[in-house]
Structures are given as C-alpha cells and as structure tokens.
Design an enzyme around this catalytic site. Structure first.
Site, PDB file in Angstrom:
ATOM      1  CD  GLU A 246      85.455  15.508  22.997  1.00 34.63           C
ATOM      2  OE1 GLU A 246      85.783  14.314  22.857  1.00 34.63           O
ATOM      3  OE2 GLU A 246      85.705  16.376  22.144  1.00 34.63           O
ATOM      4  CE1 TYR A 247      88.177  14.612  31.751  1.00 33.23           C
ATOM      5  CE2 TYR A 247      89.851  16.299  31.413  1.00 33.23           C
ATOM      6  CZ  TYR A 247      89.244  15.356  32.218  1.00 33.23           C
ATOM      7  OH  TYR A 247      89.704  15.164  33.498  1.00 33.23           O
TER       8      TYR A 247
ATOM      9  CG  ASP B  44      93.625   5.942  32.241  1.00 41.57           C
ATOM     10  OD1 ASP B  44      94.076   6.295  33.352  1.00 41.57           O
ATOM     11  OD2 ASP B  44      92.772   5.041  32.117  1.00 41.57           O
TER      12      ASP B  44
ATOM     13  CG  ASP C 128      95.191   0.009  22.523  1.00 42.32           C
ATOM     14  OD1 ASP C 128      95.771   1.101  22.661  1.00 42.32           O
ATOM     15  OD2 ASP C 128      94.996  -0.778  23.462  1.00 42.32           O
TER      16      ASP C 128
ATOM     17  CG  ASP D 108      92.494  17.401  33.905  1.00 41.93           C
ATOM     18  OD1 ASP D 108      93.058  16.325  33.586  1.00 41.93           O
ATOM     19  OD2 ASP D 108      91.315  17.445  34.314  1.00 41.93           O
TER      20      ASP D 108
ATOM     21  CD  GLU E 112      88.514   6.675  21.823  1.00 41.03           C
ATOM     22  OE1 GLU E 112      88.391   5.773  22.684  1.00 41.03           O
ATOM     23  OE2 GLU E 112      89.118   7.749  22.028  1.00 41.03           O
TER      24      GLU E 112
END
Length: 215
Positions: free
Chosen positions: A193-194, A118, A96, A154, A69
């Site tokens: 968690e997302y 992303d 990264d 998603d 992260e």
C-alpha cells in the site's frame, strides 16, 4: 510514522487467534501446524496493512505465508484483510521481527521479504536497519539453503547501504533493480500500500539475493 489508534483493534485480534499469533516462540520448528497444508514457508517482516502478503498468498496457493508486524493498530487492519480474504495459507504474527531467529528453526523459512523498512538514516542507528549485519546473521540462520531475501525500498541511501551490507556478508545477488516499476524482465512486482501511494515520487529499488551454501 504515527499510526492512529483503533479502539476496535485489540478486541478484533482476540476474536481471531486462529489467524493471529501473539506468542511465536512456542511455534519454533512447528509453524506448519498453523496451516491446513504443509507447504514452503515465506515470511514478510513489517507487513504493514497486509496488502502485499495477502496478494502473495492469493497468487501462490502452493506456499504458506507469515506476516510479522509490531504495531497493534496496523496489524489489526491486516488481520481484517486476511479474514475477509478467506485465504487459509496466511498467518499474522504480532511481534517484533528483529528476533526472528528466536521463533523460526534453522532452515524453516523458504524466503524472506523486507518491504520499505525504516531507513534509520542517522549513522548512530545503522545497526537498527533490517539489512545490517546483525539482522543478516539472523536471516541466514532461519533461511533454507539458497532461500531468497527480497528487499524493496524507495530510499536510495538505504538501498546503497543494503547492497554493500549484503555484499560484505557474502550474499549471492540474483537481481538488482534501480527502477523496479520500469523493469521489462518479467520480475514479479506485487505492490504494498505504501508503494502504490509513493511510487510516483521516485523509483523503487529492489534486490534479490541468497546466502552462500557451504560445500
């Protein structure tokens, strides 16, 4: 996504360098030295607050896990979760994940997880997507033969792009789910968690694939 600054983050990270790596390059080929046991190594790129990687480590004590992260305030939360869990088969890396092939040796990784990356929806940003050919080449370098790449999102557009990208790269599909949470085939579904927050708004897509082996 804007992340609120956490004033305690840097100090906490400095106090727990036994669980956190800030200079990963020197560990290339020697990541097992960060763990008490030499076990298959699984890596999550973009580990967020750590819910997924911590639960994976809890459910699979026979594996070692690394969560990567870049955002300081986010990885600090993940680090606190790792420390509080008491699990010894998990390490975090503050860097990264785009340059993964610079700090893992060829074949050092048994499996890779990309969770809710992303989507970079603009066409000019296609190369930044973590399932673009340039990143797939990095993953192919570090994964052991038939090591799995698991991708979950998603975002339908990103998923369709990713299926095409993986297929064009010659990857072998092991499973494709257009609504993961409705699946009845027993696929492992440890949520981020997302994912827990947004899954009610629409389906979660997942693909599991591996790179072809050279005969």
């Amino acid at each position: 996504m804007r992340v609120r600054n956490k004033p305690w983050a840097k100090g906490y990270m400095a106090d727990h360098l036994d669980r956190l790596v800030v200079e990963p390059e020197p560990l290339k080929g020697n990541w097992q030295s960060r763990f008490p046991s030499n076990q298959p190594l699984f890596v999550e790129i973009g580990t967020g607050k750590g819910q997924f990687i911590i639960e994976m480590a809890r459910q699979h004590p026979d594996r070692n896990f690394i969560g990567i992260e870049i955002q300081t305030s986010v990885i600090a939360v993940a680090l606190k979760g790792v420390v509080n869990s008491g699990l010894t088969n998990i390490q975090l890396v503050h860097t990264d994940g785009e340059a993964i092939n610079t700090f893992f040796e060829a074949g050092e990784v048994s499996g890779l997880y990309l969770n809710f990356s992303d989507p970079w929806p603009k066409k000019r940003h296609t190369k930044r997507r973590l399932t673009s050919p340039v990143f797939l080449a990095h993953y192919a370098d570090v994964l052991q033969p038939e090591g799995q790449l698991q991708f979950k999102t998603d975002n339908r557009g990103l998923f369709e792009y990713s299926l095409g990208s993986l297929n064009n790269f010659g990857m072998v599909f092991e499973g494709v789910w257009l609504d993961l949470h409705a699946a009845t085939d027993g696929v492992e579904d440890i949520q981020t968690e997302y994912e827990q927050k947004f899954s009610k708004k629409g389906p979660i897509y997942q693909v599991i694939a591996h790179f072809p082996t050279n005969n």
